[in-house]
Design a protein around this motif. Structure first.
Motif, short mmCIF file in Angstrom:
data_model
loop_
_atom_site.label_atom_id
_atom_site.label_comp_id
_atom_site.label_asym_id
_atom_site.label_seq_id
_atom_site.Cartn_x
_atom_site.Cartn_y
_atom_site.Cartn_z
N ASP A 109 0.82 -1.21 0.00
CA ASP A 109 0.00 0.00 0.00
C ASP A 109 0.85 1.26 0.00
O ASP A 109 0.38 2.33 -0.42
CB ASP A 109 -0.93 0.00 1.22
CG ASP A 109 -1.86 -1.19 1.22
OD1 ASP A 109 -2.55 -1.40 0.21
OD2 ASP A 109 -1.88 -1.93 2.22
N LEU A 110 2.08 1.16 0.46
CA LEU A 110 3.02 2.28 0.44
C LEU A 110 4.40 1.74 0.11
O LEU A 110 4.86 0.78 0.75
CB LEU A 110 3.07 2.99 1.80
CG LEU A 110 4.20 4.02 1.99
CD1 LEU A 110 4.03 5.20 1.04
CD2 LEU A 110 4.26 4.50 3.44
N VAL A 111 5.04 2.32 -0.89
CA VAL A 111 6.45 2.04 -1.16
C VAL A 111 7.21 3.32 -0.90
O VAL A 111 6.97 4.36 -1.54
CB VAL A 111 6.67 1.54 -2.59
CG1 VAL A 111 8.17 1.33 -2.85
CG2 VAL A 111 5.91 0.23 -2.84
N ALA A 132 7.58 1.35 -8.39
CA ALA A 132 6.24 1.69 -8.86
C ALA A 132 5.42 0.44 -9.13
O ALA A 132 4.22 0.37 -8.80
CB ALA A 132 6.33 2.57 -10.10
N VAL A 135 3.61 -1.12 -6.09
CA VAL A 135 2.54 -0.41 -5.42
C VAL A 135 1.20 -1.07 -5.75
O VAL A 135 0.87 -1.28 -6.91
CB VAL A 135 2.51 1.08 -5.83
CG1 VAL A 135 1.33 1.79 -5.19
CG2 VAL A 135 3.82 1.76 -5.43
N GLY A 139 -2.61 2.43 -3.92
CA GLY A 139 -1.47 2.62 -3.04
C GLY A 139 -0.65 3.85 -3.41
O GLY A 139 -0.93 4.55 -4.39
N THR A 140 0.39 4.10 -2.62
CA THR A 140 1.20 5.32 -2.73
C THR A 140 2.66 4.98 -2.95
O THR A 140 3.21 4.08 -2.31
CB THR A 140 1.07 6.16 -1.43
OG1 THR A 140 -0.27 6.61 -1.30
CG2 THR A 140 2.01 7.36 -1.46
N LEU A 141 3.27 5.71 -3.86
CA LEU A 141 4.72 5.67 -4.07
C LEU A 141 5.28 7.00 -3.60
O LEU A 141 4.88 8.07 -4.08
CB LEU A 141 5.05 5.47 -5.55
CG LEU A 141 6.53 5.57 -5.94
CD1 LEU A 141 7.36 4.49 -5.25
CD2 LEU A 141 6.70 5.48 -7.46
N TRP A 179 -2.13 6.77 -12.72
CA TRP A 179 -1.56 7.37 -11.52
C TRP A 179 -1.97 8.83 -11.44
O TRP A 179 -2.24 9.46 -12.45
CB TRP A 179 -0.02 7.30 -11.56
CG TRP A 179 0.55 5.93 -11.46
CD1 TRP A 179 0.63 5.00 -12.45
CD2 TRP A 179 1.14 5.33 -10.30
NE1 TRP A 179 1.24 3.86 -11.99
CE2 TRP A 179 1.57 4.04 -10.67
CE3 TRP A 179 1.36 5.77 -9.00
CZ2 TRP A 179 2.19 3.18 -9.77
CZ3 TRP A 179 1.99 4.92 -8.10
CH2 TRP A 179 2.39 3.63 -8.49
N ARG A 207 5.08 12.35 -4.41
CA ARG A 207 4.12 11.39 -3.86
C ARG A 207 3.07 11.12 -4.94
O ARG A 207 2.40 12.03 -5.39
CB ARG A 207 3.45 11.92 -2.59
CG ARG A 207 2.40 10.95 -2.02
CD ARG A 207 2.06 11.26 -0.57
NE ARG A 207 1.49 12.57 -0.39
CZ ARG A 207 0.15 12.84 -0.41
NH1 ARG A 207 -0.71 11.86 -0.61
NH2 ARG A 207 -0.27 14.05 -0.22
N ARG A 209 -0.07 8.42 -6.41
CA ARG A 209 -1.07 7.43 -5.99
C ARG A 209 -1.54 6.65 -7.22
O ARG A 209 -1.91 7.22 -8.24
CB ARG A 209 -2.25 8.11 -5.32
CG ARG A 209 -3.31 7.14 -4.78
CD ARG A 209 -4.32 7.85 -3.92
NE ARG A 209 -5.39 6.97 -3.46
CZ ARG A 209 -5.29 6.15 -2.43
NH1 ARG A 209 -4.19 6.11 -1.73
NH2 ARG A 209 -6.32 5.40 -2.08
N ARG A 210 -1.50 5.34 -7.07
CA ARG A 210 -2.00 4.48 -8.15
C ARG A 210 -3.52 4.47 -8.10
O ARG A 210 -4.12 4.29 -7.04
CB ARG A 210 -1.47 3.04 -8.00
CG ARG A 210 -1.86 2.14 -9.16
CD ARG A 210 -1.53 0.69 -8.87
NE ARG A 210 -0.12 0.40 -8.96
CZ ARG A 210 0.52 0.09 -10.09
NH1 ARG A 210 -0.14 0.06 -11.23
NH2 ARG A 210 1.80 -0.21 -10.08
#
Length: 211
Positions: A109-111, A132, A135, A139-141, A179, A207, A209-210
């Motif tokens: 959920d977070l990388v 990427a 994720v 989720g968030t990169l 994204w 930051r 978000r997918r």
């Protein structure tokens, strides 16, 4: 780092970096991680280049289940001790990887990729693309990197290329429409040299978000 010790093969370089000193980092989480992730809903997190574990421990203390990854066995041992001392050992796992050659399995959920910049061999573009891919949906990169040398660094200790906000987004080659960019900015912070010279350093933060 003011000079490159021998040997400069990545695993040996970073193992020596940690083994030859009692502590490399402050033990506090990176400020931009705290700023960008404080309001995220906890889930599973992957911390790339976790070092001595400060970011992973901070995330775990907020309810995340965290996998920390580093090239140095010594760093991972210290990270596990930090997690145990903080009472979050059961929420953390630690894996040794030489990113660019091996990568942890799974979706997260977070990388979190903080300062994946190295004076020795690192396929930075390849690692960030793998980050990427890791994720999960929705989720968030989070990527943070130095934008240049500190203002007081008049003679850089080695040649380095600092990525721009635009270049990182281009190199990620994210599928259009998949994204959304939540943050893409340059942040200036106070920086003091080992000799006590005051100045500043700029960091880039992304930051994403997918969808």
């Amino acid at each position: 780092m003011t000079e490159l010790p021998a040997p400069t093969e990545p695993a040996a370089f970073w193992e020596a970096r940690y083994r030859d000193t009692d502590r490399v980092w402050s033990g506090r989480p990176n400020a931009l991680l705290v700023r960008e992730a404080a309001d995220l809903e906890p889930g599973t997190a992957l911390d790339l280049g976790c070092g001595e574990g400060a970011d992973a421990v901070w995330l775990a203390s907020r309810g995340w289940r965290v996998t920390g990854v580093d090239i140095s066995s010594t760093a991972l041992e210290r990270a596990a001790l930090h997690a145990a001392d903080a009472g979050v050992g059961d929420r953390t796992a630690w894996e040794r990887h030489e990113l660019g050659r091996t990568f942890p399995k799974g979706a997260f959920d977070l990388v979190n990729a903080q300062y994946l910049q190295s004076p020795v061999g690192l396929d930075q573009q390849g690692v960030l693309r793998r980050a990427a891919e890791a994720v999960a949906d929705h989720g968030t990169l989070l990527i943070v990197m130095h934008a240049g040398w500190p203002s007081w660094q008049t003679e850089p200790p080695f040649e380095a290329v600092f990525p721009t906000r635009e270049s990182v987004l281009a190199e990620l080659a994210l599928p259009e429409g998949s994204w959304t960019v939540k943050t893409a900015e340059t942040v200036r912070r106070t920086s003091v040299s080992p000799e006590g010279v005051e100045g500043f350093r700029e960091d880039n933060v992304w930051r994403l978000r997918r969808l």
